[in-house]
Design a protein around this motif. Structure first.
Motif, PDB file in Angstrom:
ATOM      1  N   ALA A  21       0.802  -1.222   0.000  1.00 42.94           N
ATOM      2  CA  ALA A  21       0.000   0.000   0.000  1.00 42.94           C
ATOM      3  C   ALA A  21       0.837   1.275   0.000  1.00 42.94           C
ATOM      4  CB  ALA A  21      -0.941   0.004   1.202  1.00 42.94           C
ATOM      5  N   TYR A  22       2.032   1.217   0.563  1.00 44.85           N
ATOM      6  CA  TYR A  22       2.792   2.443   0.787  1.00 44.85           C
ATOM      7  C   TYR A  22       3.742   2.808  -0.351  1.00 44.85           C
ATOM      8  CZ  TYR A  22       0.965   1.176   5.305  1.00 44.85           C
ATOM      9  OH  TYR A  22       0.125   0.813   6.321  1.00 44.85           O
ATOM     10  N   LEU A  23       4.344   1.824  -0.988  1.00 45.98           N
ATOM     11  CA  LEU A  23       5.309   2.128  -2.052  1.00 45.98           C
ATOM     12  C   LEU A  23       4.688   2.884  -3.232  1.00 45.98           C
ATOM     13  CD1 LEU A  23       7.606  -1.033  -2.097  1.00 45.98           C
ATOM     14  CD2 LEU A  23       8.129   1.268  -1.250  1.00 45.98           C
ATOM     15  N   PRO A  24       3.499   2.515  -3.711  1.00 49.69           N
ATOM     16  CA  PRO A  24       2.915   3.305  -4.803  1.00 49.69           C
ATOM     17  C   PRO A  24       2.580   4.739  -4.381  1.00 49.69           C
ATOM     18  CG  PRO A  24       1.844   1.174  -4.647  1.00 49.69           C
ATOM     19  CD  PRO A  24       2.730   1.305  -3.448  1.00 49.69           C
ATOM     20  N   LEU A  76       0.042  -7.666   9.501  1.00 44.85           N
ATOM     21  CA  LEU A  76       0.075  -6.591   8.507  1.00 44.85           C
ATOM     22  C   LEU A  76      -0.891  -6.867   7.360  1.00 44.85           C
ATOM     23  CD1 LEU A  76       3.915  -5.866   8.356  1.00 44.85           C
ATOM     24  CD2 LEU A  76       2.137  -4.431   9.370  1.00 44.85           C
ATOM     25  N   HIS A  77      -1.012  -8.121   6.942  1.00 47.31           N
ATOM     26  CA  HIS A  77      -1.946  -8.466   5.863  1.00 47.31           C
ATOM     27  C   HIS A  77      -3.390  -8.263   6.307  1.00 47.31           C
ATOM     28  CE1 HIS A  77       1.119 -11.122   3.552  1.00 47.31           C
ATOM     29  NE2 HIS A  77       1.466  -9.861   3.626  1.00 47.31           N
ATOM     30  N   LEU A  81      -6.131  -5.423   4.650  1.00 47.39           N
ATOM     31  CA  LEU A  81      -7.463  -5.607   4.090  1.00 47.39           C
ATOM     32  C   LEU A  81      -8.236  -4.294   4.061  1.00 47.39           C
ATOM     33  CD1 LEU A  81      -8.453  -9.029   5.702  1.00 47.39           C
ATOM     34  CD2 LEU A  81      -7.935  -8.588   3.286  1.00 47.39           C
ATOM     35  N   LEU A  82      -7.893  -3.381   4.943  1.00 42.17           N
ATOM     36  CA  LEU A  82      -8.494  -2.049   4.953  1.00 42.17           C
ATOM     37  C   LEU A  82      -7.576  -1.020   4.296  1.00 42.17           C
ATOM     38  CD1 LEU A  82     -10.778  -0.175   5.935  1.00 42.17           C
ATOM     39  CD2 LEU A  82      -9.505   0.100   8.056  1.00 42.17           C
ATOM     40  N   VAL A 114      -9.769  -3.081  -7.228  1.00 41.47           N
ATOM     41  CA  VAL A 114      -8.518  -3.590  -7.798  1.00 41.47           C
ATOM     42  C   VAL A 114      -7.493  -3.849  -6.699  1.00 41.47           C
ATOM     43  CG1 VAL A 114      -6.564  -3.005  -9.292  1.00 41.47           C
ATOM     44  CG2 VAL A 114      -8.897  -2.570 -10.075  1.00 41.47           C
ATOM     45  N   ALA A 115      -7.282  -2.870  -5.838  1.00 41.29           N
ATOM     46  CA  ALA A 115      -6.307  -3.058  -4.752  1.00 41.29           C
ATOM     47  C   ALA A 115      -6.780  -4.123  -3.770  1.00 41.29           C
ATOM     48  CB  ALA A 115      -6.063  -1.741  -4.024  1.00 41.29           C
ATOM     49  N   GLY A 116      -8.073  -4.120  -3.474  1.00 45.49           N
ATOM     50  CA  GLY A 116      -8.607  -5.112  -2.546  1.00 45.49           C
ATOM     51  C   GLY A 116      -8.471  -6.528  -3.075  1.00 45.49           C
TER      52      GLY A 116
END
Length: 190
Positions: A21-24, A76-77, A81-82, A114-116
């Motif tokens: 989630a953080y790198l993009p 972390l996974h 999810l959120l 898409v991310a979910g």
């Protein structure tokens, strides 16, 4: 970016958010701040603020380290999810902020889905890797996910068509893997 490339970029960035989630978010913020490769309008310019970039960088570092530890990665996974769908929505919206070709509501829904979906596939596969390798493969898999998220993020900004094609290949592979696992389960039952 024109409308089509912005849309392709949005899909690439949202998929990358499902992997990390953080790198993009960090990539988009840094590229928008220091280059002309991506233009962020309105609220999304906040991603370029130094304090926001620092917070995202710290979260990325914590996630990078924590995701290499077998017990911590599952926590972390679960949080992801959120977090991943929210990051996906922000990235999809920000990629379309310059030209606004997609309704913001539709863009947010696409980013969330898409991310979910990407994160769900990742979070589902990781326990299997943990069990089959006693957690030994987790750091390697995590590093590959991080590298993929970073590469896909950069590609989504620089070469959106290539990023989108990679997303399609990823989706096809996930579908194929799912079908194969389902067939194995069905064969075991009979």
């Amino acid at each position: 970016m024109n409308a089509i490339t912005s849309l392709l970029s949005a899909f690439g960035l949202s998929t990358a958010a499902g992997l990390n989630a953080y790198l993009p978010l960090l990539t988009v913020g840094l590229l928008a701040r220091y280059t002309n490769l991506i233009q962020l309008d309105g609220t999304y310019r906040l991603l370029t603020h130094p304090v926001v970039l620092l917070i995202i960088a710290v979260l990325a570092l914590v996630d990078f380290i924590g995701d290499k530890i077998p017990a911590v990665d599952h926590v972390l996974h679960t949080a992801g999810l959120l977090i991943a769908p929210i990051a996906g929505a922000i990235l999809f919206l920000s990629a379309n902020s310059a030209n606004g070709t997609v309704s913001p509501l539709l863009a947010a829904i696409c980013g969330i889905l898409v991310a979910g979906a990407t994160h769900s596939a990742r979070a589902t596969a990781r326990p299997l890797a943990t069990v089959t390798t006693a957690g030994v493969a987790n750091p390697v898999i995590s590093f590959m996910e991080d590298a993929s998220a970073l590469a896909l993020s950069v590609l989504a900004v620089i070469l959106p068509v290539v990023a989108f094609l990679l997303v399609v290949v990823f989706a096809v592979l996930m579908f194929w893997l799912y079908r194969r696992l389902a067939a194995r389960r069905a064969a075991r039952r009979t």
